[in-house]
Design a protein around this motif. Structure first.
Motif, PDB file in Angstrom:
ATOM      1  N   LEU A   1      11.110  -9.303  -6.262  1.00 42.71           N
ATOM      2  CA  LEU A   1      11.534  -9.639  -7.426  1.00 42.71           C
ATOM      3  C   LEU A   1      11.221  -8.781  -8.408  1.00 42.71           C
ATOM      4  CD1 LEU A   1      13.970 -11.173  -9.319  1.00 42.71           C
ATOM      5  CD2 LEU A   1      12.196 -13.002  -9.480  1.00 42.71           C
ATOM      6  N   GLU A   2       9.964  -8.590  -8.407  1.00 45.46           N
ATOM      7  CA  GLU A   2       9.416  -7.833  -9.334  1.00 45.46           C
ATOM      8  C   GLU A   2       9.724  -6.277  -9.321  1.00 45.46           C
ATOM      9  OE1 GLU A   2       4.986  -5.553 -10.065  1.00 45.46           O
ATOM     10  OE2 GLU A   2       5.149  -7.695  -9.086  1.00 45.46           O
TER      11      GLU A   2
ATOM     12  N   GLN B   1      19.583 -16.829 -10.250  1.00 41.19           N
ATOM     13  CA  GLN B   1      18.270 -17.242  -9.865  1.00 41.19           C
ATOM     14  C   GLN B   1      18.404 -18.628  -9.056  1.00 41.19           C
ATOM     15  OE1 GLN B   1      15.452 -18.430 -12.942  1.00 41.19           O
ATOM     16  NE2 GLN B   1      16.934 -18.418 -14.408  1.00 41.19           N
TER      17      GLN B   1
ATOM     18  N   SER C   1       2.982 -17.879  -9.874  1.00 43.91           N
ATOM     19  CA  SER C   1       3.764 -16.972 -11.049  1.00 43.91           C
ATOM     20  C   SER C   1       2.944 -15.693 -11.257  1.00 43.91           C
ATOM     21  CB  SER C   1       3.592 -17.866 -12.417  1.00 43.91           C
ATOM     22  OG  SER C   1       4.187 -19.137 -12.213  1.00 43.91           O
TER      23      SER C   1
ATOM     24  N   LEU D   1       7.494 -13.141  -4.447  1.00 44.44           N
ATOM     25  CA  LEU D   1       7.508 -12.421  -5.982  1.00 44.44           C
ATOM     26  C   LEU D   1       7.611 -10.994  -6.244  1.00 44.44           C
ATOM     27  CD1 LEU D   1       4.895 -14.779  -7.721  1.00 44.44           C
ATOM     28  CD2 LEU D   1       7.550 -15.039  -7.817  1.00 44.44           C
TER      29      LEU D   1
ATOM     30  N   ARG E   1       8.194 -14.532 -17.034  1.00 43.60           N
ATOM     31  CA  ARG E   1       7.499 -15.266 -16.003  1.00 43.60           C
ATOM     32  C   ARG E   1       8.375 -15.250 -14.707  1.00 43.60           C
ATOM     33  NH1 ARG E   1       6.313 -20.992 -17.169  1.00 43.60           N
ATOM     34  NH2 ARG E   1       8.360 -21.127 -15.871  1.00 43.60           N
ATOM     35  N   ILE E   2       7.907 -15.063 -13.577  1.00 46.52           N
ATOM     36  CA  ILE E   2       8.500 -15.196 -12.319  1.00 46.52           C
ATOM     37  C   ILE E   2       7.745 -16.193 -11.485  1.00 46.52           C
ATOM     38  CG2 ILE E   2       9.868 -13.165 -12.245  1.00 46.52           C
ATOM     39  CD1 ILE E   2       7.998 -11.691 -10.385  1.00 46.52           C
ATOM     40  N   SER E   3       8.543 -17.288 -10.980  1.00 46.75           N
ATOM     41  CA  SER E   3       7.626 -18.048 -10.224  1.00 46.75           C
ATOM     42  C   SER E   3       8.235 -18.722  -8.990  1.00 46.75           C
ATOM     43  CB  SER E   3       7.630 -19.193 -11.370  1.00 46.75           C
ATOM     44  OG  SER E   3       6.986 -19.036 -12.385  1.00 46.75           O
ATOM     45  N   THR E   4       7.500 -19.232  -8.126  1.00 43.07           N
ATOM     46  CA  THR E   4       8.044 -19.601  -6.790  1.00 43.07           C
ATOM     47  C   THR E   4       7.040 -20.838  -6.475  1.00 43.07           C
ATOM     48  OG1 THR E   4       8.905 -19.028  -4.733  1.00 43.07           O
ATOM     49  CG2 THR E   4       6.938 -17.915  -5.189  1.00 43.07           C
TER      50      THR E   4
ATOM     51  N   PRO F   1      12.701 -17.004  -6.169  1.00 41.86           N
ATOM     52  CA  PRO F   1      12.104 -17.447  -7.186  1.00 41.86           C
ATOM     53  C   PRO F   1      12.788 -17.466  -8.654  1.00 41.86           C
ATOM     54  CG  PRO F   1      11.234 -15.473  -6.374  1.00 41.86           C
ATOM     55  CD  PRO F   1      12.591 -15.696  -5.668  1.00 41.86           C
ATOM     56  N   THR F   2      12.208 -18.151  -9.740  1.00 38.37           N
ATOM     57  CA  THR F   2      12.718 -18.376 -10.877  1.00 38.37           C
ATOM     58  C   THR F   2      12.370 -17.076 -11.723  1.00 38.37           C
ATOM     59  OG1 THR F   2      11.255 -19.888 -11.821  1.00 38.37           O
ATOM     60  CG2 THR F   2      13.051 -20.791 -10.623  1.00 38.37           C
ATOM     61  N   ILE F   3      13.059 -17.002 -13.028  1.00 44.00           N
ATOM     62  CA  ILE F   3      12.752 -16.119 -14.208  1.00 44.00           C
ATOM     63  C   ILE F   3      12.727 -16.704 -15.202  1.00 44.00           C
ATOM     64  CG2 ILE F   3      13.813 -13.837 -14.842  1.00 44.00           C
ATOM     65  CD1 ILE F   3      15.350 -13.412 -12.501  1.00 44.00           C
TER      66      ILE F   3
END
Length: 429
Positions: free
Chosen positions: A240-241, A205, A181, A237, A222-225, A208-210
């Motif tokens: 996406l950021e 999404q 994350s 990530l 929080r962005i996660s994968t 990654p998830t948001i």
């Protein structure tokens, strides 16, 4: 792999203590690639605890317990779990020796009920307690995995890190990829507006998830994968950021979990810039937020809490004509905020001066409504700017949101100047 955390203790239900264990475990499990789908809190009652176990077993693969393994009658976790899986309890001799040694070294007579802390369920792996007395345990049964940990965080955290985590890695995590994350930090924007700006990304999404999270005056995304390696995860990530930063360039201030005040302190200290402040309704909260940060002594020269009109006049030379009289704008006004910012900057001979004056509540002041606040930003060589805030909430909420609004305005000004080398992880790298 789905997990559920069951926190045991009536004191949690009564609000006497905060369940910080669940937060710690959720973070740790996510890093292992185990998704926490449910968190349950149950009191010291055997039948209700067994019901919670049955529910957890129906919907989770890994079930973790915290609390209820001490020496007293209301410590029921091991008994309830043993009954649920149809196993017996026995004394683990190594754990018993540990308990006995504790009392012997202190020359205290051990009461019989302390033997309960050495109990484990038949066929389970004991988890030694290096910082306390109650032994934990881990085992599998019927395709489910169970871990029992103590309630006190000072015992639970090292037991999980040193004992339970390796057990999970050996017995459970064969094919699971870890979750990576990044925390993106935003200021000057509320959670609902931020979500609206990112709604297309959120709705579309997958990986990654948001996930946005709101605090007073700030929002974290929080962005996660999941990925087999950190390098592969960061590659996903970072893309996406960059997209999110392009959507919200005026609000994203960092891509690590750091408070805005720390970013400001580090930037200003590196650049050799100085700050002072004059506070009325926030009563020193702004200065406290800054001086809580290590290194602030090199950039924060000082401040004045000028709560009363007399202090505004005596310490910061606010003209009486602005404060009193039928034609005066009053202490809670744009004019006074400007004078406060100018005067505190000149008095301290700082590069920047901040000011705040307003109505934090609960009642009106000068016939002005609760939540009306004016904040000032003075900078050497530039005209002073004043911003009007119309805030809602409790007295505490209003004071905190005011401080965050001031910090945001200062950050925006610093960003315009492109000062210093940004803190590692800042949005300006």
């Amino acid at each position: 792999m789905k997990a559920e955390i069951i926190a045991v203790g009536t004191e949690l239900l009564l609000g006497q203590i905060v369940n910080s264990n669940a937060q710690f475990l959720s973070i740790e499990l996510a890093a292992l690639g185990i998704d926490v789908y449910f968190q349950t809190v149950v009191g010291d009652n055997s039948s209700r605890l067994q019901q919670a176990i049955e529910i957890a077993r129906s919907r989770a693969d890994v079930i973790l317990f915290t609390g209820g393994i001490g020496p007293t009658e209301d410590d029921l976790t091991k008994d309830a779990l043993a009954a649920s899986v149809g196993r017996s309890l026995h004394i683990d001799q190594l754990a018993m020796d540990h308990v006995q040694r504790f009392f012997d070294e202190r020359k205290i007579v051990m009461t019989e009920n302390n033997q309960k802390q050495a109990l484990i369920i038949d066929g389970t792996t004991p988890l030694p307690n290096e910082t306390g007395l109650a032994v934990g345990l881990a085992f599998s049964d019927g395709g489910k995995f169970y871990i029992v940990l103590p309630g006190p965080p000072r015992e639970m955290k090292p037991m999980f890190t040193d004992q339970a985590k390796p057990w999970l890695q050996q017995h459970v995590l064969t094919d699971e990829m870890p979750i990576y994350s990044k925390m993106l930090k935003f200021a000057g924007i509320g959670e609902s507006l931020l979500e609206d700006k990112l709604i297309d990304l959120i709705r579309g999404q997958s990986d990654p998830t948001i996930a946005p999270y709101a605090k007073e005056g700030e929002v974290t995304v929080r962005i996660s994968t999941k990925a087999p390696s950190e390098r592969e995860a960061m590659k996903k990530l970072e893309g996406l950021e960059k997209t999110i930063q392009e959507i919200l360039p005026e609000h994203m201030y960092a891509n690590i979990d750091v408070p805005l005040e720390q970013l400001i302190v580090d930037w200003m200290a590196d650049a050799g810039l100085t700050l002072s402040a004059a506070e009325s309704c926030t009563g020193g909260l702004l200065m406290e937020s800054i001086t809580n940060i290590p290194g602030s002594a090199s950039m924060f020269l000082g401040g004045i809490v000028c709560y009363s009109n007399d202090m505004k006049k005596k310490l910061l030379n606010v003209p009486a004509a602005l404060l009193e009289g039928p034609e005066a704008p009053g202490a809670v006004s744009r004019e006074v905020a400007e004078v406060l910012a100018d005067q505190v900057r000149m008095t301290a001979d700082s590069d920047f001066g901040l000011s705040v004056t307003g109505v934090a509540g609960p009642g009106y002041s000068e016939r002005k409504p609760v939540g009306l606040v004016f904040i000032g930003l003075a900078e050497r060589g530039r005209p002073t700017e004043v911003y009007e805030l119309n805030l809602k909430g409790t007295r505490e909420n209003i004071r905190l949101r005011t401080v965050k609004a001031l910090l945001y305005r200062l950050w925006r000004r610093l960003e315009e100047r492109k000062v210093a080398t940004p803190l590692e992880g800042s949005a300006l790298q």
